[in-house]
Scaffold this motif. Structure first.
Motif, PDB file in Angstrom:
ATOM      1  N   ILE A 160       0.490   2.650   2.496  1.00 49.08           N
ATOM      2  CA  ILE A 160       1.368   3.380   1.581  1.00 49.08           C
ATOM      3  C   ILE A 160       0.610   4.562   0.991  1.00 49.08           C
ATOM      4  O   ILE A 160       1.144   5.664   0.863  1.00 49.08           O
ATOM      5  N   VAL A 173       2.840  -3.704  -5.091  1.00 45.14           N
ATOM      6  CA  VAL A 173       2.518  -2.303  -4.818  1.00 45.14           C
ATOM      7  C   VAL A 173       3.735  -1.430  -5.095  1.00 45.14           C
ATOM      8  O   VAL A 173       3.630  -0.377  -5.727  1.00 45.14           O
ATOM      9  N   SER A 227      -1.179  -2.959   3.918  1.00 45.37           N
ATOM     10  CA  SER A 227       0.075  -2.292   3.581  1.00 45.37           C
ATOM     11  C   SER A 227      -0.122  -1.349   2.403  1.00 45.37           C
ATOM     12  O   SER A 227       0.413  -0.241   2.378  1.00 45.37           O
ATOM     13  N   ASP A 228      -0.911  -1.798   1.423  1.00 44.11           N
ATOM     14  CA  ASP A 228      -1.222  -0.961   0.265  1.00 44.11           C
ATOM     15  C   ASP A 228      -1.901   0.338   0.709  1.00 44.11           C
ATOM     16  O   ASP A 228      -1.523   1.436   0.309  1.00 44.11           O
ATOM     17  N   PRO A 284      11.131 -15.436  13.444  1.00 43.81           N
ATOM     18  CA  PRO A 284      10.837 -14.491  12.351  1.00 43.81           C
ATOM     19  C   PRO A 284      11.946 -14.479  11.301  1.00 43.81           C
ATOM     20  O   PRO A 284      13.126 -14.496  11.620  1.00 43.81           O
ATOM     21  N   LYS A 329      15.400  -3.345  14.108  1.00 41.89           N
ATOM     22  CA  LYS A 329      14.894  -4.685  14.376  1.00 41.89           C
ATOM     23  C   LYS A 329      15.895  -5.559  15.112  1.00 41.89           C
ATOM     24  O   LYS A 329      15.559  -6.677  15.487  1.00 41.89           O
ATOM     25  N   TYR A 357       5.893  -2.194  12.692  1.00 41.70           N
ATOM     26  CA  TYR A 357       5.939  -3.528  12.092  1.00 41.70           C
ATOM     27  C   TYR A 357       6.508  -4.494  13.124  1.00 41.70           C
ATOM     28  O   TYR A 357       7.681  -4.836  13.075  1.00 41.70           O
ATOM     29  N   PRO A 358       5.693  -4.946  14.083  1.00 41.66           N
ATOM     30  CA  PRO A 358       6.231  -5.870  15.081  1.00 41.66           C
ATOM     31  C   PRO A 358       6.393  -7.262  14.487  1.00 41.66           C
ATOM     32  O   PRO A 358       5.589  -7.706  13.674  1.00 41.66           O
ATOM     33  N   LEU A 359       7.460  -7.933  14.869  1.00 38.96           N
ATOM     34  CA  LEU A 359       7.678  -9.294  14.404  1.00 38.96           C
ATOM     35  C   LEU A 359       7.044 -10.302  15.337  1.00 38.96           C
ATOM     36  O   LEU A 359       6.658 -11.383  14.931  1.00 38.96           O
ATOM     37  N   SER A 369      -3.288  -8.417   3.788  1.00 40.98           N
ATOM     38  CA  SER A 369      -2.194  -7.980   2.911  1.00 40.98           C
ATOM     39  C   SER A 369      -2.507  -6.670   2.210  1.00 40.98           C
ATOM     40  O   SER A 369      -1.600  -5.997   1.740  1.00 40.98           O
ATOM     41  N   THR A 372       3.857  -9.601   0.573  1.00 36.86           N
ATOM     42  CA  THR A 372       2.798  -9.521  -0.420  1.00 36.86           C
ATOM     43  C   THR A 372       2.679  -8.143  -1.041  1.00 36.86           C
ATOM     44  O   THR A 372       1.902  -7.956  -1.974  1.00 36.86           O
ATOM     45  N   SER A 373       3.433  -7.152  -0.530  1.00 43.80           N
ATOM     46  CA  SER A 373       3.298  -5.800  -1.076  1.00 43.80           C
ATOM     47  C   SER A 373       4.299  -5.485  -2.171  1.00 43.80           C
ATOM     48  O   SER A 373       4.425  -4.333  -2.553  1.00 43.80           O
ATOM     49  N   ARG A 401       4.250  -1.070  -8.742  1.00 38.62           N
ATOM     50  CA  ARG A 401       3.266  -0.167  -9.319  1.00 38.62           C
ATOM     51  C   ARG A 401       3.671   1.287  -9.063  1.00 38.62           C
ATOM     52  O   ARG A 401       3.620   2.129  -9.952  1.00 38.62           O
ATOM     53  N   GLU A 420       1.498  -2.273  10.023  1.00 41.22           N
ATOM     54  CA  GLU A 420       1.819  -2.379   8.598  1.00 41.22           C
ATOM     55  C   GLU A 420       1.674  -3.756   8.024  1.00 41.22           C
ATOM     56  O   GLU A 420       1.369  -3.920   6.854  1.00 41.22           O
ATOM     57  N   SER A 421       1.940  -4.785   8.852  1.00 40.60           N
ATOM     58  CA  SER A 421       1.875  -6.126   8.293  1.00 40.60           C
ATOM     59  C   SER A 421       0.441  -6.565   8.075  1.00 40.60           C
ATOM     60  O   SER A 421       0.184  -7.583   7.440  1.00 40.60           O
ATOM     61  N   PRO A 428       5.446  -5.959   4.008  1.00 39.19           N
ATOM     62  CA  PRO A 428       5.217  -7.402   4.002  1.00 39.19           C
ATOM     63  C   PRO A 428       5.516  -7.945   2.610  1.00 39.19           C
ATOM     64  O   PRO A 428       5.475  -7.212   1.634  1.00 39.19           O
ATOM     65  N   ASP A 484       8.488 -13.130   6.996  1.00 41.51           N
ATOM     66  CA  ASP A 484       7.690 -12.239   7.820  1.00 41.51           C
ATOM     67  C   ASP A 484       7.809 -10.789   7.390  1.00 41.51           C
ATOM     68  O   ASP A 484       6.858 -10.032   7.513  1.00 41.51           O
ATOM     69  N   LEU A 485       8.974 -10.397   6.916  1.00 42.91           N
ATOM     70  CA  LEU A 485       9.192  -8.973   6.676  1.00 42.91           C
ATOM     71  C   LEU A 485      10.229  -8.798   5.585  1.00 42.91           C
ATOM     72  O   LEU A 485      11.193  -9.545   5.519  1.00 42.91           O
ATOM     73  N   MET A 517       9.863  -0.885   5.524  1.00 41.03           N
ATOM     74  CA  MET A 517       9.596  -2.294   5.823  1.00 41.03           C
ATOM     75  C   MET A 517       8.228  -2.646   5.258  1.00 41.03           C
ATOM     76  O   MET A 517       7.239  -2.005   5.588  1.00 41.03           O
TER      77      MET A 517
END
Lengths: 549, 305
Positions: free
Chosen positions: B301, A540, B297-298, A459, A352, B242-244, B294, A536-537, A543, B205-206, A534, A524-525, A532
């Motif tokens: 994976i 996950v 991504s789940d 970012p 990155k 995963y581009p920013l 969101s 919000t994961s 879990r 991915e995002s 997000p 952002d990441l 990598m």
């Protein structure tokens, strides 16, 4: 051998009679049979219960002295009234019960049985009522919560951790009792773990948190020799409270090394199993360290791991082998979760970082510094802007490390962040912990930087190892935080100390926060050792990790 | 030495594309890879995997869309996701071929699944805005028309290849009232529309998407007008990027394959795709279900790990 016998005896009893029995039994060389052990455990529990009841009654007395006896009705009618009053509202339940008991305060010993009965009935009614109307109790309980003892009378409400209830005297008393009980062998006052007292005026929004002074470390209150706490742990506690070891990774690694020393010096007492005894030995150490400086999320996860490993040691394992296994586990943990994770994160982050980047970092994160040094070694062309803030001025350490490598750096204070942001292409932040709802807990000032970066559309990347992920949920920085020594704010750069006598001004409070939380919309990441993801994961990942274990 | 193999591969791929113009390029690529696997005379499983990777790279060189590379990688993962403990190589190959056929069957059903999920979101009398020519969106609108819903569509012209006009033709055949608008007129037309549906070349991915240039603009405008922005995509388009920001998308996806091979200075070329961040997308309709950005991504994976 005498010392060892005594040390294991301390476990079982509080009263002197049982101690004699057991000392006799041990000295006869007989191992306690299973039934005897069970009986002992039961008796210990009962004694604990009766002791707690005794403590509760005086505490409740003190509580009702503070509250006005508004609903004071004559004593004989009162046992019937509280149950009736329970039905409409469960939350004000503690108020009518002590209030109704005030008239009976005079003839307490005579009424003790009736009182206890009334209490028990009131409790049952409360439980029944609260079970029936679970929804009602919630909002009513919330304003009543800080006043009422959280556990007994409101079983529906989840128990708050004690470190965020500093303004509740009940909880403090319980904590003092717990520390007393955790001392293992000799129980004279010089060797118990002292309860550290708060220092200075606390801003009212944060009055539920501890605020300690650095000039009075806990170690000064420990007697010499302190046989309860291992010297490596005492040293560690002092290093934490004075800020000598700071930073989430450094603290965890220091903790694990100290535990390794403890394990090396540990010998299993006779008739005890290593898997259970060692865990009990670690408990007072952890309380001690918590008193020196509140535990971080990474330390909490490390401790959970160690306790799990210890309790998984099979009972037929010999002591030497068990110790070797544990030391090996700890080394593996440090290697996998910290050292190798840093390498993996550096690998992902380098993708990155492109040539010509201007990267902004805040404070001193060991991980971010590692990433930047690695990227520089791989011949990426970038320059760094280090943002710093008072009173810790940790950015200077980061600046020193980066300049030593030869990276082109700029240094600004956090007040200049909006001035410098148009030049920045990426922001790299470290994290203290990642919470289950995606919020990032990090050094105070991080959320400010993330907010301003979002406003400028820059970012924001957070780098965090997976062992710092925690199951807690938090949406603001108030509910759980750490307050540092307010005296740190007194001295400014030029050396002026106009705030020196701040304690004498009654309306003045100094606030030195340590952490804050950043919402996931600003991030952002997140770069972790799993890749990598997000923000919000995070649940996950938690879990997947739980499934693995 | 590689030349005849390479030629055969590319020829087969092109033949597949010609045979069924309605098929996604990724599906054609996967068919080609399956055929390549059948014809391959490798001796080891590792060698087989290496040659499949090489084949995917060749196909990406032929058609540089994101879906081809993501489809190829997912195909490889899917067929190797079984126990390959058999002693005999031919038996392993057979197992892999069967899995490959299974994979192809699943993805050929994916468009129907997406259409089934999405058409319920198109209400009677709706005005829809879409971008460029997307076969998945076409299938969705076909299904909605078949359910006797009345709706009208605005399509952007989508320069530089005017793919929007192709879309308009196809829609006219379905008797759907359609209007072609300029790319610059998206903001103008948005107040009239009820929802925006676009396809995707790749889902990252995002939770954001990579699609024909002009999609990002449309997403920003629909956010400003508070109109829902829906994306329809099959699951083989999920890719581990995963581009920013726009710059962070790799060059090999931005330009057409021939441009990458011939042109020296890429900064003079116009990119064919752009990146839409997840904050602008309302929902994604995939054959794995209706997902929020969101949740992508789940799913990723689950697919990749």
């Amino acid at each position: 051998t005498d010392v060892i016998i005594e040390s294991s005896v301390g476990y079982f009893t509080e009263g002197p009679e049982r101690k004699d029995d057991i000392v006799k039994a041990k000295q006869e060389g007989k191992e306690l049979t299973k039934e005897e052990k069970q009986r002992l455990r039961k008796e210990k529990k009962q004694q604990k219960k009766s002791k707690e009841k005794k403590d509760d009654k005086p505490s409740r007395d003190s509580e009702k002295e503070k509250k006005p006896a508004s609903a004071a009705s004559p004593a004989p009618q009162t046992p019937t009234q509280p149950p009736a009053q329970k039905a409409p509202s469960a939350a004000p339940a503690p108020v009518p019960v002590p209030a109704s008991e005030t008239p009976s305060a005079a003839d307490k010993p005579a009424k003790s049985k009736a009182e206890l009965k009334a209490e028990r009935r009131a409790r049952q009614e409360a439980e029944r009522a609260s079970k029936g109307k679970k929804g009602d109790v919630g909002p009513q309980a919330a304003p009543g919560k800080p006043k009422a003892p959280p556990s007994e009378l409101q079983p529906v409400v989840k128990r708050l951790p004690e470190h965020v209830q500093v303004d509740n005297p009940e909880v403090l008393k319980k904590l003092a009792k717990k520390l007393e009980r955790q001392q293992t062998p000799e129980y004279n006052a010089a060797t118990k773990i002292p309860l550290r007292s708060d220092y200075g005026y606390k801003v009212s929004l944060f009055s539920h948190l501890h605020q300690y002074s650095r000039k009075a470390p806990l170690t000064q209150q420990l007697g010499i020799p302190s046989t309860v706490i291992h010297p490596a742990i005492v040293r560690l506690g002092l290093q934490y409270s004075q800020g000598i070891v700071a930073g989430s990774n450094a603290r965890s690694v220091a903790l694990l090394h100290a535990f390794k020393q403890v394990i090396r010096d540990y010998t299993t007492p006779p008739n005890e199993e290593l898997s259970r005894d060692l865990v009990n030995r670690l408990k007072p150490y952890i309380s001690f360290l918590n008193q020196c400086r509140p535990l971080s999320a990474s330390m909490g996860n490390a401790i959970k791991y160690i306790k799990k490993e210890i309790s998984n040691i099979p009972s037929q394992c010999k002591e030497e082998e068990a110790k070797r296994k544990l030391l090996n586990c700890i080394d593996c943990y440090i290697n996998e979760k910290i050292v190798l994770a840093a390498k993996a994160i550096a690998k992902y982050s380098i993708e990155k970082i492109s040539d010509g980047d201007v990267i902004l970092v805040y404070g001193c994160s060991s991980l971010v510094n590692h990433i930047l040094c690695e990227a520089f070694e791989k011949n990426r062309k970038f320059r760094v802007i280090v943002v710093d803030s008072r009173p810790r001025l940790e950015g200077r350490e980061a600046l020193r490390r980066l300049v030593q490598k030869g990276i082109n750096c700029t240094y600004v204070l956090i007040s200049a962040v909006s001035y410098i942001l148009p030049e920045v292409s990426k922001v790299f932040l470290g994290a203290h912990a990642l919470l289950a709802n995606g919020y990032v807990m990090s050094r105070v000032g991080t959320s400010q930087i993330a907010l301003v970066a979002k406003a400028f559309n820059v970012p924001v990347l957070v780098c965090c190892e997976t062992y710092k992920f925690c199951e807690r949920v938090q949406t603001d920085s108030f509910v759980s935080n750490e307050l540092d020594d307010p005296d740190d704010l007194i001295v400014t750069r030029t050396g002026t100390t106009q705030l020196e006598h701040w304690q004498e001004v009654p309306s003045l409070g100094l606030l030195n926060l340590v952490y804050d939380v950043t919402p996931p919309d600003f991030v952002d990441l997140v770069i972790t050792d799993l890749g990598m993801i997000p923000c919000t994961s995070v649940p996950v990942v938690l879990r997947v990790k739980n499934v693995d274990q | 030495m590689m030349e005849p193999k390479y030629q055969n591969l590319v020829e087969y791929f092109r033949a597949q594309m010609r045979k069924d113009p309605d098929m996604a390029s990724a599906v054609a690529a996967i068919r080609t890879l399956l055929e390549f696997l059948k014809r391959d005379k490798g001796e080891t499983i590792l060698g087989l995997r290496e040659s499949l990777k090489w084949a995917t790279d060749c196909l990406t060189g032929e058609d540089s869309s994101v879906a081809v590379s993501s489809g190829g990688e997912l195909f490889l993962r899917f067929i190797s996701l079984t126990s390959l403990e058999h002693q005999d190589l031919s038996r392993c190959k057979k197992v892999m071929e069967e899995r490959g056929e299974l994979f192809l069957e699943k993805i050929s059903m994916s468009r129907t699944k997406v259409a089934k999920l999405c058409h319920t979101f198109i209400k009677d009398g709706a005005k829809i805005l879409t971008h460029s020519y997307s076969r998945v969106v076409l299938r969705v609108l076909e299904k909605a028309a078949a359910e006797k819903k009345r709706f009208s569509v605005y399509v952007t012209e989508s320069q530089p290849d005017s793919a929007g006009r192709q879309m308009a033709e196809a829609l006219r055949k379905l008797n759907v009232p359609v209007t072609v608008v300029l790319d610059a007129a998206v903001g103008y037309v948005l107040e009239k529309v009820d929802l925006v549906i676009v396809g995707a070349e790749g889902v990252v991915e995002s939770g954001g998407i990579i699609n024909k240039i002009g999609t990002y603009q449309m997403a920003v405008c629909s956010k400003a007008h508070n109109k829902p922005f829906y994306v329809v995509a099959e699951s083989f388009k999920f890719v581990r990027l995963y581009p920013l920001n726009q710059q962070d998308v790799p060059d090999k996806f931005k330009y057409k394959a021939d441009t990458l091979k011939t042109v020296q200075n890429l900064s003079e070329e116009h990119p064919m795709i752009d990146y839409t961040p997840p904050s602008l997308i309302t929902l994604l309709f995939t054959d794995l279900g209706v997902l929020t950005p969101s949740a992508v991504s789940d799913e990723l994976i689950k697919l990749y790990l």
